[in-house]
Design a protein around this motif. Structure first.
Motif, PDB file in Angstrom:
ATOM      1  N   VAL A  13       0.842  -1.197   0.000  1.00 29.55           N
ATOM      2  CA  VAL A  13       0.000   0.000   0.000  1.00 29.55           C
ATOM      3  C   VAL A  13       0.874   1.243   0.000  1.00 29.55           C
ATOM      4  CG1 VAL A  13      -1.645   1.381   1.339  1.00 29.55           C
ATOM      5  CG2 VAL A  13      -2.006  -1.071   1.090  1.00 29.55           C
ATOM      6  N   TYR A  15       0.691   5.552   0.057  1.00 31.45           N
ATOM      7  CA  TYR A  15      -0.068   6.790   0.230  1.00 31.45           C
ATOM      8  C   TYR A  15       0.565   7.882  -0.622  1.00 31.45           C
ATOM      9  CZ  TYR A  15      -2.542   5.035   4.414  1.00 31.45           C
ATOM     10  OH  TYR A  15      -3.342   4.337   5.282  1.00 31.45           O
ATOM     11  N   VAL A  21       3.772   2.055   2.687  1.00 34.82           N
ATOM     12  CA  VAL A  21       3.444   1.773   4.083  1.00 34.82           C
ATOM     13  C   VAL A  21       3.299   0.277   4.362  1.00 34.82           C
ATOM     14  CG1 VAL A  21       1.651   2.056   5.823  1.00 34.82           C
ATOM     15  CG2 VAL A  21       2.462   4.029   4.569  1.00 34.82           C
ATOM     16  N   GLY A  44       1.303  -0.168  10.650  1.00 39.44           N
ATOM     17  CA  GLY A  44       0.488  -0.394   9.459  1.00 39.44           C
ATOM     18  C   GLY A  44      -0.804  -1.167   9.708  1.00 39.44           C
ATOM     19  N   THR A  46      -3.815  -0.121  10.948  1.00 34.82           N
ATOM     20  CA  THR A  46      -5.003   0.565  10.432  1.00 34.82           C
ATOM     21  C   THR A  46      -5.039   0.510   8.908  1.00 34.82           C
ATOM     22  OG1 THR A  46      -5.053   2.040  12.337  1.00 34.82           O
ATOM     23  CG2 THR A  46      -6.213   2.794  10.375  1.00 34.82           C
ATOM     24  N   THR A  47      -3.896   0.699   8.306  1.00 33.91           N
ATOM     25  CA  THR A  47      -3.815   0.655   6.844  1.00 33.91           C
ATOM     26  C   THR A  47      -4.239  -0.718   6.318  1.00 33.91           C
ATOM     27  OG1 THR A  47      -2.045   2.298   6.847  1.00 33.91           O
ATOM     28  CG2 THR A  47      -2.251   0.935   4.875  1.00 33.91           C
ATOM     29  N   THR A  48      -3.849  -1.778   7.013  1.00 31.87           N
ATOM     30  CA  THR A  48      -4.250  -3.125   6.598  1.00 31.87           C
ATOM     31  C   THR A  48      -5.771  -3.269   6.645  1.00 31.87           C
ATOM     32  OG1 THR A  48      -2.175  -3.998   7.488  1.00 31.87           O
ATOM     33  CG2 THR A  48      -3.919  -5.595   7.039  1.00 31.87           C
ATOM     34  N   LYS A  50      -7.994  -0.913   6.540  1.00 29.57           N
ATOM     35  CA  LYS A  50      -8.621  -0.042   5.537  1.00 29.57           C
ATOM     36  C   LYS A  50      -8.455  -0.578   4.122  1.00 29.57           C
ATOM     37  CE  LYS A  50      -8.815   4.351   7.933  1.00 29.57           C
ATOM     38  NZ  LYS A  50      -8.243   5.708   8.079  1.00 29.57           N
ATOM     39  N   SER A  51      -7.407  -1.368   3.885  1.00 24.85           N
ATOM     40  CA  SER A  51      -7.291  -1.965   2.553  1.00 24.85           C
ATOM     41  C   SER A  51      -8.410  -2.966   2.325  1.00 24.85           C
ATOM     42  CB  SER A  51      -5.966  -2.704   2.336  1.00 24.85           C
ATOM     43  OG  SER A  51      -4.964  -2.235   3.133  1.00 24.85           O
ATOM     44  N   LEU A  56      -9.164   3.264   1.729  1.00 23.15           N
ATOM     45  CA  LEU A  56      -7.880   3.954   1.540  1.00 23.15           C
ATOM     46  C   LEU A  56      -7.988   5.143   0.600  1.00 23.15           C
ATOM     47  CD1 LEU A  56      -5.342   1.029   1.162  1.00 23.15           C
ATOM     48  CD2 LEU A  56      -5.540   2.619   3.073  1.00 23.15           C
ATOM     49  N   GLU A  59      -8.105   8.614   1.559  1.00 20.94           N
ATOM     50  CA  GLU A  59      -6.892   9.142   2.188  1.00 20.94           C
ATOM     51  C   GLU A  59      -5.722   9.128   1.223  1.00 20.94           C
ATOM     52  OE1 GLU A  59      -6.002   7.987   6.092  1.00 20.94           O
ATOM     53  OE2 GLU A  59      -8.024   7.234   6.455  1.00 20.94           O
ATOM     54  N   GLY A  61      -4.642   6.781  -0.488  1.00 24.60           N
ATOM     55  CA  GLY A  61      -3.863   5.555  -0.423  1.00 24.60           C
ATOM     56  C   GLY A  61      -4.362   4.557  -1.452  1.00 24.60           C
TER      57      GLY A  61
END
Ligand code: ATP
Length: 247
Positions: A13, A15, A21, A44, A46-48, A50-51, A56, A59, A61
């Protein structure tokens, strides 16, 4: 072998087109499981989540490599709405209740993708109150004025209103007293047992997460550096040294 409920395969991912990230994250959630995603602030987690829920893009991403499957079907090109309709719902970190709506109105917003009648929706409101009796007492209070624990309960309750099979729960323990954290994880475990809801829980509180999950993954710097059964992670010397007792 039966397909996992959720499977993330080697995703990257980025951004803003440049900030890498996640650097190849793979993980699975089996049907009926509680899986935790551990790691320090900024690793990472939260990013996981959100993917998976496809949140994403708002944002800046994007998933630039790898793919995500739910019940064996690709979901990484779906809209966030369609992911919810499939039964995958994220409970955001920091809870994000609508402060000027009452607790019950907040719960109602969770049913926005549903097309069934008011009767069905009322039944599910009652189900939420069965699991969170405290929310029933506070049903008419504005969410901006209830306690942090009650807001976390409202956020989980709202997710339940979408009739999820999988809840992506982001740091439920954040900012809450230990007693309340315990209470919330107990309810998560009951929802898992009694309603068959599976959970992917991102947590910095390694201790509690490993007590309630069956399996865990540890993220460092956008990579999974270790995974295993909750028991094996809880007994691992590195995990003990670096992650237990931190929170
Ligand atoms: P936290 O506990 O703070 O939520 P986390 O493990 O969930 O930590 P992420 O929130 O996924 O971590 O963040 C991972 C990295 O990505 C961090 O370095 C963060 O600064 C960066 N990041 C997160 N969101 C964005 C964004 N919208 N734009 C640029 N960078 C971002």
């Amino acid at each position: 072998a039966t397909k996992p409920l959720l499977s993330i395969s080697n995703i990257e991912v980025i951004y803003d087109h440049v900030i890498l990230v996640l650097r190849g994250v793979s993980l699975e959630v089996p049907e009926g499981g509680i899986v935790c995603l551990l790691g320090a602030n900024g690793a990472g987690k939260t990013t996981t989540l959100k993917s998976v829920s496809n949140l994403l893009r708002s944002e800046r991403g994007e998933v630039t490599k790898g793919f995500i499957e739910y019940r064996g079907k690709r979901i990484d090109r779906l809209t966030p709405n369609d992911v919810v309709k499939l039964g995958v719902v994220q409970v955001m970190e920091g809870r994000h209740c609508f402060g000027h709506l009452t607790v019950e109105e907040n719960l109602m917003t969770g049913a926005y993708t549903r097309r069934d009648g008011a009767g069905e929706i009322q039944k599910d409101i009652d189900l939420v109150y069965q699991y969170f009796p405290r929310l029933k007492e506070r049903r008419s209070a504005e969410a901006g004025y209830i306690s942090g624990g009650e807001q976390q309960m409202t956020a989980i309750g709202r997710a339940l209103m979408a009739r999820p099979n999988l809840i992506l729960l982001d740091e439920p323990s954040m900012g809450l007293a230990p007693q309340l954290v315990e209470e919330i994880f107990e309810i998560v475990a009951r929802l898992n047992r009694e309603q068959g809801v599976s959970f992917l829980v991102a947590e910095q509180n390694t201790n509690i997460a490993l007590r309630f999950a069956q399996y865990g993954y540890i993220l460092e710097n956008g990579r999974v550096v270790m995974d295993g059964t909750a028991e094996s992670l809880a007994n691992n010397e590195d995990v003990k040294e670096f992650y237990l007792g931190l929170s």
